[in-house]
Enzyme design. Sequence first.
Site, mmCIF file in Angstrom:
data_model
loop_
_atom_site.group_PDB
_atom_site.id
_atom_site.type_symbol
_atom_site.label_atom_id
_atom_site.label_comp_id
_atom_site.label_asym_id
_atom_site.label_seq_id
_atom_site.Cartn_x
_atom_site.Cartn_y
_atom_site.Cartn_z
ATOM 1 N N CYS A 11 5.410 12.887 10.012
ATOM 2 C CA CYS A 11 4.926 14.206 10.125
ATOM 3 C C CYS A 11 5.936 14.718 11.456
ATOM 4 O O CYS A 11 6.276 15.854 11.307
ATOM 5 C CB CYS A 11 3.612 14.372 10.719
ATOM 6 S SG CYS A 11 3.385 12.940 12.108
ATOM 7 N N GLU B 273 -3.337 12.575 20.521
ATOM 8 C CA GLU B 273 -3.578 11.163 20.387
ATOM 9 C C GLU B 273 -2.667 10.492 21.401
ATOM 10 O O GLU B 273 -1.691 10.923 21.781
ATOM 11 C CB GLU B 273 -3.090 10.758 19.019
ATOM 12 C CG GLU B 273 -4.084 11.384 18.099
ATOM 13 C CD GLU B 273 -4.261 10.589 16.435
ATOM 14 O OE1 GLU B 273 -3.050 10.625 15.926
ATOM 15 O OE2 GLU B 273 -5.160 10.230 16.228
ATOM 16 N N GLU C 185 -4.202 16.446 13.643
ATOM 17 C CA GLU C 185 -2.655 16.187 13.957
ATOM 18 C C GLU C 185 -2.319 16.268 12.459
ATOM 19 O O GLU C 185 -2.322 15.680 11.317
ATOM 20 C CB GLU C 185 -2.600 14.445 13.986
ATOM 21 C CG GLU C 185 -2.951 13.785 15.385
ATOM 22 C CD GLU C 185 -1.894 14.331 16.589
ATOM 23 O OE1 GLU C 185 -1.088 14.867 16.173
ATOM 24 O OE2 GLU C 185 -2.441 14.151 17.802
ATOM 25 N N PRO D 136 -3.134 22.900 5.343
ATOM 26 C CA PRO D 136 -4.236 23.309 4.882
ATOM 27 C C PRO D 136 -5.443 22.607 4.879
ATOM 28 O O PRO D 136 -6.563 23.095 4.966
ATOM 29 C CB PRO D 136 -3.427 23.530 3.218
ATOM 30 C CG PRO D 136 -1.988 23.261 3.289
ATOM 31 C CD PRO D 136 -1.999 22.514 4.644
ATOM 32 N N ASP E 122 0.790 -1.216 0.050
ATOM 33 C CA ASP E 122 -0.056 0.065 -0.141
ATOM 34 C C ASP E 122 0.782 1.184 0.014
ATOM 35 O O ASP E 122 0.510 2.364 -0.706
ATOM 36 C CB ASP E 122 -0.873 -0.024 1.181
ATOM 37 C CG ASP E 122 -2.343 0.781 1.034
ATOM 38 O OD1 ASP E 122 -2.572 1.031 -0.005
ATOM 39 O OD2 ASP E 122 -2.999 0.688 2.109
ATOM 40 N N ASN F 83 0.955 8.196 5.157
ATOM 41 C CA ASN F 83 2.444 7.759 5.620
ATOM 42 C C ASN F 83 2.177 6.578 6.504
ATOM 43 O O ASN F 83 2.913 5.558 6.341
ATOM 44 C CB ASN F 83 2.889 8.866 5.975
ATOM 45 C CG ASN F 83 2.225 9.381 7.136
ATOM 46 O OD1 ASN F 83 1.297 9.451 7.393
ATOM 47 N ND2 ASN F 83 3.184 10.126 8.052
HETATM 48 P P1 NDP Z 1 -3.764 15.661 3.259
HETATM 49 O O1 NDP Z 1 -3.803 16.775 4.054
HETATM 50 O O2 NDP Z 1 -3.726 15.942 1.959
HETATM 51 O O3 NDP Z 1 -4.783 14.801 3.345
HETATM 52 C C1 NDP Z 1 -4.987 14.039 4.636
HETATM 53 C C2 NDP Z 1 -6.788 13.360 4.630
HETATM 54 O O4 NDP Z 1 -7.733 14.515 4.604
HETATM 55 C C3 NDP Z 1 -6.720 12.549 3.476
HETATM 56 O O5 NDP Z 1 -7.519 11.365 3.723
HETATM 57 C C4 NDP Z 1 -7.505 13.477 2.388
HETATM 58 O O6 NDP Z 1 -7.990 12.517 1.511
HETATM 59 C C5 NDP Z 1 -8.421 14.134 3.422
HETATM 60 N N1 NDP Z 1 -9.138 15.350 2.940
HETATM 61 C C6 NDP Z 1 -8.462 16.171 1.967
HETATM 62 N N2 NDP Z 1 -9.235 17.275 1.909
HETATM 63 C C7 NDP Z 1 -10.227 17.147 2.768
HETATM 64 C C8 NDP Z 1 -11.627 17.756 2.992
HETATM 65 N N3 NDP Z 1 -11.869 19.098 2.609
HETATM 66 N N4 NDP Z 1 -12.340 17.360 3.885
HETATM 67 C C9 NDP Z 1 -12.031 16.366 4.552
HETATM 68 N N5 NDP Z 1 -11.064 15.324 4.344
HETATM 69 C C10 NDP Z 1 -10.230 16.080 3.528
HETATM 70 O O7 NDP Z 1 -2.378 14.802 3.983
HETATM 71 P P2 NDP Z 1 -1.535 13.756 3.186
HETATM 72 O O8 NDP Z 1 -2.365 12.582 3.073
HETATM 73 O O9 NDP Z 1 -0.808 14.371 1.887
HETATM 74 O O10 NDP Z 1 -0.608 13.300 4.327
HETATM 75 C C11 NDP Z 1 0.714 14.196 4.528
HETATM 76 C C12 NDP Z 1 0.547 15.290 5.512
HETATM 77 O O11 NDP Z 1 0.004 14.361 6.813
HETATM 78 C C13 NDP Z 1 1.735 15.841 6.136
HETATM 79 O O12 NDP Z 1 1.419 17.271 5.830
HETATM 80 C C14 NDP Z 1 2.127 15.333 7.415
HETATM 81 O O13 NDP Z 1 2.984 16.126 7.953
HETATM 82 C C15 NDP Z 1 0.718 15.159 7.907
HETATM 83 N N6 NDP Z 1 0.881 14.090 8.833
HETATM 84 C C16 NDP Z 1 0.548 14.225 10.237
HETATM 85 C C17 NDP Z 1 0.704 13.541 11.217
HETATM 86 C C18 NDP Z 1 0.362 13.840 12.924
HETATM 87 O O14 NDP Z 1 0.160 13.074 13.482
HETATM 88 N N7 NDP Z 1 0.672 15.039 12.999
HETATM 89 C C19 NDP Z 1 1.180 12.145 10.937
HETATM 90 C C20 NDP Z 1 1.210 11.781 9.522
HETATM 91 C C21 NDP Z 1 0.952 12.655 8.640
HETATM 92 P P3 NDP Z 1 -7.489 12.234 0.028
HETATM 93 O O15 NDP Z 1 -5.775 11.955 0.303
HETATM 94 O O16 NDP Z 1 -8.170 11.112 -0.435
HETATM 95 O O17 NDP Z 1 -7.378 13.484 -0.711
#
Ligand code: NDP
Length: 484
Positions: A283, A458, A249, A230, A93, A152
């Site tokens: 992250c 968390e 998070e 964002p 995955d 991730n």
């Molecule tokens: P994204 O912010 O692009 O997406 C996160 C999730 O939100 C995905 O499932 C995405 O769907 C979904 N999503 C996107 N837009 C919306 C919306 N408007 N409403 C509801 N859900 C939405 O992050 P990434 O998946 O690219 O992951 C990387 C990021 O995550 C990095 O910035 C990293 O730092 C952060 N992160 C933070 C952690 C923490 O614990 N602090 C741990 C791991 C990662 P889809 O992808 O299908 O568009």
Amino acid sequence: MIAQPQASHFIDGDYAEDAAGAEIAVIYPATGEVIARLHEATPALIDRALASAARAQTAWAATRPVDRARILRRAADIIRDRGAALARLETLDTGKPIQETQVADWPSGADALEYFAGLAPTVVGETIPLGRDFVYTLREPLGVCVGIGAWNYPSQIACWKAAPALSLGNAMVFKPSEVTPLGALQLAEILVEAGLPAGLFNVVQGRGAVGAALVTDPRVAKVSLTGSVPTGRRVYAAAAEGMRHVTMELGGKSPLIIFDDASVEDAVGAAMLANFYSAGQVCSNGTRVFVQKGIKDRFLARLADRTAAITLGDPMDPATQMGPLVSAVHLDKVMGYIAGAKAEGARLVTGGDRAKLNAGFYVQPTVFADVTDDMTLAREEVFGPVMAVLDFDTEDEVIARANATEYGLAAGVFTADLVRGHRVIGQVQAGTCWVNAYNLTPVEVPFGGVKASGVGRENGHAAVQHYTQVKSVYVGMGPVDAPY
Ligand code: NDP
């Protein structure tokens, strides 16, 4: 199609499909091959998932915590029994090396199930004596919680959200990242096999729009998102409209501060863990490595040697230490940051290019030195194996520079002077910190960020506050004293 699940979604205790939803092709990042084809959830499926969660939650909240705990512990046992197969699926995955997915991803998810199974039955209210009268408080579940995951650590994220939610009497509808949709389905299957009643943990697939539909539904009491800043801003705002609880998070640009009395070998090892584990897609990574000038040359020399020796390759090979990035889109983004760092004048120490292996999305582990605070590489989250090394002279200077960011997820300090270590960490604006260690996140420890990196925590006892709410009950023990 080597990882095709039975169906795209898991709703009300079983797999569910609706081919009307837009297709999601799941790609193995090490080869570019399509390993499964899924469909996005349609509005009808989203409604079914939320309705079944709301129905199931009422009965679940009325069960004894020890009875809920027994089911979660069983799920943890199943995960451990199937560790090898689950690690293989996680590698397919995400592309992460099997040497990581065997020890980090599902095992930490099993830890969370076990931990919250043990913790939930100990969660109690308080009694407040008021002379004749008294008050007691109850910690009640929130109701239906929505979990939205990043790509991730897809299975770990699903477990870290499901374990506290379910153990404390909530239901959860989980939407994985569309890039890594497979692990959460396994978790749903395992929970049902362990005895979890239908509807309490549902998985719906989809892109951001599906997440947005979940976040704004009136049946939802709480949203827990792991994702970028964002997206966090958008989701937090949408959740606020319905006055929902949130855990956010989000991303980071965390400082790792190395003083010149630190052990070079430990500091280099930690900086590598803080930038290259999971190909840098973590992250809490310490992506701004501040190195005091007295240790800089020794640090960089050893770092260059050890980084050049990292084994990139087939993630299924147990000898492989670094796999590809998660997707072609992400590869382009990371290569863009590398090109930008070169153009802005950072000094390339090692790496800096793609690694041509099969058709996979590989980047060489990369180190830039002489990075300055104003460079894009020092300001934006790259989320790839790209380390920025910055120099510093004094303690006060490095603390000010470490804090000069909108992020506040994590921070680390390496020094032989423990008094200084604690003094520095005491002034750093970050939610999750390490002294002479980095990126260790056991389930016992609250995890999360400050500033733009998030809201809530968390894991640990802290998570209880984010999956329960307090009810105060005033008990009158005598006649009512009304002035009318
Ligand atoms: P994204 O912010 O692009 O997406 C996160 C999730 O939100 C995905 O499932 C995405 O769907 C979904 N999503 C996107 N837009 C919306 C919306 N408007 N409403 C509801 N859900 C939405 O992050 P990434 O998946 O690219 O992951 C990387 C990021 O995550 C990095 O910035 C990293 O730092 C952060 N992160 C933070 C952690 C923490 O614990 N602090 C741990 C791991 C990662 P889809 O992808 O299908 O568009």
